[in-house]
Scaffold this active site. Structure first.
Site, short mmCIF file in Angstrom:
data_model
loop_
_atom_site.label_atom_id
_atom_site.label_comp_id
_atom_site.label_asym_id
_atom_site.label_seq_id
_atom_site.Cartn_x
_atom_site.Cartn_y
_atom_site.Cartn_z
N PHE A 1 30.38 33.33 44.91
CA PHE A 1 30.99 34.39 45.73
C PHE A 1 29.93 35.46 46.00
CE2 PHE A 1 33.29 38.22 46.67
CZ PHE A 1 34.30 37.77 47.51
N GLU B 1 38.62 41.58 50.70
CA GLU B 1 37.18 41.64 50.45
C GLU B 1 36.73 43.10 50.60
OE1 GLU B 1 38.33 39.01 52.13
OE2 GLU B 1 37.55 37.24 51.10
N SER B 2 36.95 43.89 49.57
CA SER B 2 36.46 45.28 49.44
C SER B 2 37.38 46.34 50.03
CB SER B 2 35.01 45.39 49.89
OG SER B 2 34.22 44.50 49.11
N CYS C 1 32.83 42.21 51.66
CA CYS C 1 31.91 41.32 50.94
C CYS C 1 32.22 39.87 51.29
CB CYS C 1 32.05 41.57 49.44
SG CYS C 1 33.71 41.27 48.85
N PHE D 1 42.59 40.75 41.08
CA PHE D 1 42.69 39.47 41.80
C PHE D 1 42.96 38.34 40.81
CE2 PHE D 1 40.42 42.18 44.72
CZ PHE D 1 40.80 41.74 45.97
N SER E 1 39.17 45.34 42.31
CA SER E 1 38.77 46.35 43.30
C SER E 1 39.52 47.62 43.03
CB SER E 1 39.11 45.88 44.72
OG SER E 1 38.24 44.84 45.10
N HIS F 1 34.01 47.70 42.93
CA HIS F 1 34.41 46.29 43.07
C HIS F 1 33.65 45.48 42.03
CE1 HIS F 1 36.43 47.21 46.83
NE2 HIS F 1 35.41 48.01 47.07
N GLU G 1 32.37 36.56 37.86
CA GLU G 1 31.96 35.19 37.54
C GLU G 1 30.52 35.20 37.04
OE1 GLU G 1 33.56 36.06 40.41
OE2 GLU G 1 34.54 34.32 41.34
C1 LIG Z 1 37.17 41.79 43.89
S1 LIG Z 1 36.40 41.08 45.22
C2 LIG Z 1 35.17 42.31 45.30
C3 LIG Z 1 33.78 41.90 45.50
C4 LIG Z 1 32.83 43.03 45.54
N1 LIG Z 1 32.19 43.23 46.74
C5 LIG Z 1 31.92 43.16 44.35
O1 LIG Z 1 31.33 44.17 44.20
O2 LIG Z 1 31.83 42.28 43.54
C6 LIG Z 1 35.61 39.67 44.68
C7 LIG Z 1 36.05 39.04 43.40
O3 LIG Z 1 37.41 38.69 43.48
C8 LIG Z 1 37.56 37.26 43.37
N2 LIG Z 1 38.67 36.89 44.24
C9 LIG Z 1 39.83 36.28 43.85
N3 LIG Z 1 40.63 36.11 44.90
C10 LIG Z 1 40.02 36.60 45.97
C11 LIG Z 1 40.35 36.70 47.34
N4 LIG Z 1 41.50 36.26 47.82
N5 LIG Z 1 39.45 37.25 48.19
C12 LIG Z 1 38.27 37.71 47.72
N6 LIG Z 1 37.91 37.66 46.43
C13 LIG Z 1 38.76 37.10 45.57
C14 LIG Z 1 36.21 36.68 43.72
O4 LIG Z 1 35.99 35.42 43.14
C15 LIG Z 1 35.31 37.74 43.12
O5 LIG Z 1 35.21 37.60 41.74
#
Ligand SMILES: C[S@@+](CC[C@H](N)C(=O)[O-])C[C@H]1O[C@@H](n2cnc3c(N)ncnc32)[C@H](O)[C@@H]1O
EC number: 4.1.1.50
Length: 379
Positions: free
Chosen positions: A15, A74-75, A89, A236, A242, A255, A259
């Site tokens: 990701f 995504e953010s 993101c 999430f 977030s 955020h 992983e």
């Molecule tokens: C919380 S978002 C934020 C990312 C951010 N830009 C950062 O600083 O890491 C990304 C995280 O949420 C997880 N995630 C779970 N479901 C998601 C979804 N539907 N869309 C985006 N991320 C998701 C991703 O695998 C990742 O660990």
């Protein structure tokens, strides 16, 4: 402790946590057409259409008298009267929504007067969709919308001369002189890679029963904010976190991509300051880094009212700075960029570092620069 059974991943390909951040400021086409709410008059279907073009959706929201704050899949998105900040993101295409945004703004009799676009080095640059794999292509795309203003683009180098921070700015004639009227803004962005496992372990939620607020507490993120901030946090599933926080006009957003192989965390704060910042923001950086405990961190401070002395951050404890750059932009604002890595003296083994259990700071109350001393004009 072995966490290998606890950790899950959502994307076998990795990701991309590193966000693309687009900020556009507007001014009324003429004084008669100025409204109290400006961009905040955008309807929910209009906002959803913008986000659909970028490739994300709203998952939570918070509002106060100055700003509409949205946590996205995504953010984050923040909408002020005359300013919009969209940070996305993953494989989102934030620049795809610029044309429609300018269209909607024009419908509200607003025209752009400033644009700033930034991001750090992507972890997976070639997996970014058009036009995001190459900064030069992003710049061409931005120029197609804002090229009639004064524009500039810079790649700021981090370790071993590698580009680590990208910044594009476009400013209309007179934007520099109007800063005093709208109140100068400071924007602090921190991007952190290879976070401590003692930190990231709090952001796994395979059962779907974890709450964002529990994550905020247990990870000590709550210690960053004075009580005047209202927090909106989201967990999430199966992992990820977030958070947006607002206090009058000031905002902060965090955020976390927990992983193991591509862990990434970001911190941002935007506040008004027409005064010298003192060392408040530097203490804030120290606090954030002591909580996330990354192997590497990049920091950018964008000041609309730069102090005469260089504003750089002393090394957070246990970190070494391997790059400091200061760029004076054409319209009078200044960007300071720094890259840090964990001190070699402490790097016995990577394994030990990511399992390090350094004490969290007891409290960070009052470190956040106060927005209260400044005017309540919409941003
Ligand atoms: C919380 S978002 C934020 C990312 C951010 N830009 C950062 O600083 O890491 C990304 C995280 O949420 C997880 N995630 C779970 N479901 C998601 C979804 N539907 N869309 C985006 N991320 C998701 C991703 O695998 C990742 O660990």
């Amino acid at each position: 402790m072995d966490y290998s059974d606890t950790f899950a991943t959502t994307d076998a390909d990795g990701f991309e946590g590193v966000e693309k951040r687009l900020e556009v400021a507007f001014t009324p086409v003429d004084m008669e057409s100025d409204t109290q709410d400006g961009l905040r008059l955008l309807s929910r279907p209009q906002i959803s259409s913008l986000l659909e073009l970028a490739g994300c959706t709203i998952v939570s929201e918070l509002h106060n008298e100055h700003v509409d704050s949205y946590i996205l899949s995504e953010s984050s998105l923040f909408v002020y009267r005359h300013r919009i900040i969209l940070k996305t993101c993953g494989r989102t295409q934030v620049l795809q929504c610029v044309s429609l945004l300018l269209n909607y703004a024009s419908g509200l009799s607003l025209k752009p007067c400033f644009c700033r676009y930034t991001h750090g080095s992507f972890l997976f640059p070639l997996k970014q969709p058009f036009p995001h794999s190459w900064f030069e292509v992003e710049v061409q795309c931005l120029d197609s919308f804002f090229g009639y203003m004064d524009t500039e683009a810079h790649s700021l180098d981090g370790e071993h001369g590698q580009p680590a921070w990208y910044v594009y700015c476009a400013a209309a004639d007179g934007y520099g002189t109007s800063i005093a009227d709208h109140g100068p803004l400071c924007t602090l962005e921190i991007g952190m890679t290879f976070l401590s496992r003692d930190f990231t372990r709090h952001f796994f939620n395979e059962s779907g029963r974890q709450t964002g607020s529990a994550m905020t507490e247990v990870s000590c993120i709550s210690k960053i904010f004075p009580s005047s901030f209202v927090l909106d946090d989201f967990a999430f599933t199966p992992c990820g976190y977030s958070m947006n926080a607002i206090d009058r006009e000031a905002l902060s957003t965090i955020h976390v991509t927990p992983e193991d192989t591509w862990s990434y965390g970001s911190f941002e704060a935007v506040w008004r300051s027409s005064h010298s910042l003192g060392d408040s923001w530097q203490k804030l950086v120290e606090t954030v880094i002591s909580i996330f405990r990354p192997l590497r961190a990049v920091l950018s401070l964008h000041e609309e009212a730069p102090s005469s002395r260089a504003s750089s951050c002393p090394n957070p404890s246990g970190y070494v700075c391997n790059s400091t750059k200061r760029k004076e932009m054409q319209h009078g604002t200044v960007v300071t960029f720094q890259a840090f890595h964990r001190s070699l003296a402490r790097q016995k083994k990577v394994k030990d570092i990511i399992r390090d259990t350094t004490e969290y700071p007891a409290s960070c109350e009052a470190l956040f620069p106060s927005p209260h001393e400044h005017s309540a004009e919409g941003a």
